[in-house]
Design an enzyme around this catalytic site. Structure first.
Site, PDB file in Angstrom:
ATOM      1  N   SER A 118       0.830  -1.208   0.000  1.00  6.38           N
ATOM      2  CA  SER A 118       0.000   0.000   0.000  1.00  6.38           C
ATOM      3  C   SER A 118       0.865   1.259   0.000  1.00  6.38           C
ATOM      4  O   SER A 118       2.028   1.235   0.395  1.00  6.38           O
ATOM      5  CB  SER A 118      -0.897   0.023   1.243  1.00  6.38           C
ATOM      6  OG  SER A 118      -1.601  -1.182   1.359  1.00  6.38           O
TER       7      SER A 118
HETATM    8  N1  SAH Z   1       0.322  -5.025   4.323  1.00  4.96           N
HETATM    9  C1  SAH Z   1       0.878  -5.497   3.095  1.00  4.96           C
HETATM   10  C2  SAH Z   1      -0.085  -5.297   1.948  1.00  4.96           C
HETATM   11  C3  SAH Z   1      -0.204  -6.526   1.114  1.00  4.96           C
HETATM   12  S1  SAH Z   1      -1.540  -6.551  -0.016  1.00  4.96           S
HETATM   13  C4  SAH Z   1       2.247  -4.905   2.818  1.00  4.96           C
HETATM   14  O1  SAH Z   1       2.694  -4.038   3.590  1.00  4.96           O
HETATM   15  O2  SAH Z   1       2.895  -5.325   1.863  1.00  4.96           O
HETATM   16  C5  SAH Z   1      -2.733  -7.522   0.851  1.00  4.96           C
HETATM   17  C6  SAH Z   1      -2.377  -8.941   1.143  1.00  4.96           C
HETATM   18  O3  SAH Z   1      -3.525  -9.544   1.708  1.00  4.96           O
HETATM   19  C7  SAH Z   1      -2.001  -9.789  -0.064  1.00  4.96           C
HETATM   20  O4  SAH Z   1      -0.710 -10.291   0.113  1.00  4.96           O
HETATM   21  C8  SAH Z   1      -3.035 -10.913  -0.063  1.00  4.96           C
HETATM   22  O5  SAH Z   1      -2.525 -12.173  -0.441  1.00  4.96           O
HETATM   23  C9  SAH Z   1      -3.476 -10.918   1.386  1.00  4.96           C
HETATM   24  N2  SAH Z   1      -4.767 -11.548   1.662  1.00  4.96           N
HETATM   25  C10 SAH Z   1      -5.923 -11.492   0.950  1.00  4.96           C
HETATM   26  N3  SAH Z   1      -6.880 -12.226   1.560  1.00  4.96           N
HETATM   27  C11 SAH Z   1      -6.316 -12.749   2.682  1.00  4.96           C
HETATM   28  C12 SAH Z   1      -6.783 -13.627   3.715  1.00  4.96           C
HETATM   29  N4  SAH Z   1      -8.022 -14.115   3.731  1.00  4.96           N
HETATM   30  N5  SAH Z   1      -5.919 -13.947   4.705  1.00  4.96           N
HETATM   31  C13 SAH Z   1      -4.647 -13.485   4.723  1.00  4.96           C
HETATM   32  N6  SAH Z   1      -4.151 -12.682   3.760  1.00  4.96           N
HETATM   33  C14 SAH Z   1      -4.966 -12.318   2.752  1.00  4.96           C
END
Ligand code: SAH
Length: 284
Positions: A128
């Site tokens: 993000s």
């Molecule tokens: N906070 C992260 C943002 C990653 S994007 C950073 O700093 O990089 C969001 C992430 O949520 C993705 O990697 C995706 O695979 C994950 N995601 C989506 N649904 C999910 C679920 N049910 N449980 C765990 N992770 C999930």
């Protein structure tokens, strides 16, 4: 070799009080106070599907040096912009200034790491924008002056936001459903020696009941609704911040939603429009 004193030193100082005790066990704080000191490790052992492990400790001398830019100065400018954009929480600004975002993205993207932009992290997912990370964490902290107790993050991705969270909360549990990203986050965080951050591989839709109740829960992926498990796992007085689809479809517009668990009941506030990757169930 020239040492880069700022980042590891600052993080070490801030995290020193969360270091393992003489027995090597984490000292739980906040909601776990009063329970045995090994509680967080025991709960990891108790769960076969989801494993919670503290990030490895390595000697300070192996912390790598920079990527050819004075990242501390660039981060300071980023923090100034975040403050101008309305972020006030001093702990959030300090954490955004300390965590080196360029270490969490591909080296080809490192020169964009301090721009207010989301970036690809592989497997179709994105890190993000710093503006969104700081805004959501400020909301999540809800005006707290010190650190929060235990916090749950859904969607570890590359681990950047988890690292920021580890500086504003006593214990952080972060769940990722994609094995490739869970492993990547572990690798990215290995050298930072963040003892109060626990990376979990599993489906965050069901939260992480063993660590509940949480002072706050933050989601980095947006679904059609807030899973009930998250609300259940929130401590009384706790706050949840998550992107949620507007109009009931996960493909369309999303908005940030804040949920406060109060003795009078659940209070829900819908804030600005956002754009997050979809929240998906199961692991892959
Ligand atoms: N906070 C992260 C943002 C990653 S994007 C950073 O700093 O990089 C969001 C992430 O949520 C993705 O990697 C995706 O695979 C994950 N995601 C989506 N649904 C999910 C679920 N049910 N449980 C765990 N992770 C999930």
């Amino acid at each position: 070799m020239k040492q880069r004193p700022t980042f590891p030193a600052q993080l070490d100082a801030t995290l020193a009080k969360n270091r393992p005790n003489a027995q090597g066990a984490l000292m739980p704080r906040g909601p776990l106070q009063g329970k045995p000191a090994t509680a967080s490790l025991q709960l990891a052992a108790a769960l076969p599907a989801i494993k919670a492990k503290p990030v490895h400790h390595l000697p300070a001398k192996v912390v790598p040096h920079g990527v050819g830019m004075d990242s501390s100065a660039v981060r300071t400018r980023m923090v100034q912009k975040l403050a101008e954009g309305g972020v006030r929480d001093p702990l959030v600004l300090a954490a955004m200034g300390a965590i080196e975002r360029h270490r969490f993205v591909d080296s080809a993207l490192a020169n964009q790491a301090y721009e207010d932009t989301s970036l690809p992290i592989g497997l179709g997912q994105t890190i993000s924008k710093p503006g969104v990370v700081s805004r959501m964490i400020e909301l999540m902290r809800n005006g707290a002056t010190g650190r929060l107790g235990r916090v749950l993050e859904i969607g570890t991705g590359c681990g950047y936001q988890a690292a920021v969270l580890s500086m504003v909360a006593d214990e952080v549990y972060s769940i990722e459903r994609l094995r490739g990203l869970h492993d990547k986050a572990r690798e990215n965080l290995r050298l930072l020696r963040v003892a109060n951050l626990h990376l979990l591989f599993g489906d965050g839709m069901v939260g992480y009941a063993k660590g509940a109740p949480y002072a706050a829960i933050i989601a980095a992926a947006g679904g059609e609704a807030i899973p009930q498990a998250w609300v259940d796992q929130l401590a009384m007085g706790g706050r949840l911040v998550a992107p949620v689809a507007q109009g009931g479809t996960s493909g369309g517009a999303q908005a940030l939603m804040v949920i406060d668990k109060t003795p009078q009941g659940i209070r829900q506030t819908v804030l600005e429009a956002v754009h997050f990757v979809p929240l998906k169930s199961g692991v892959a």
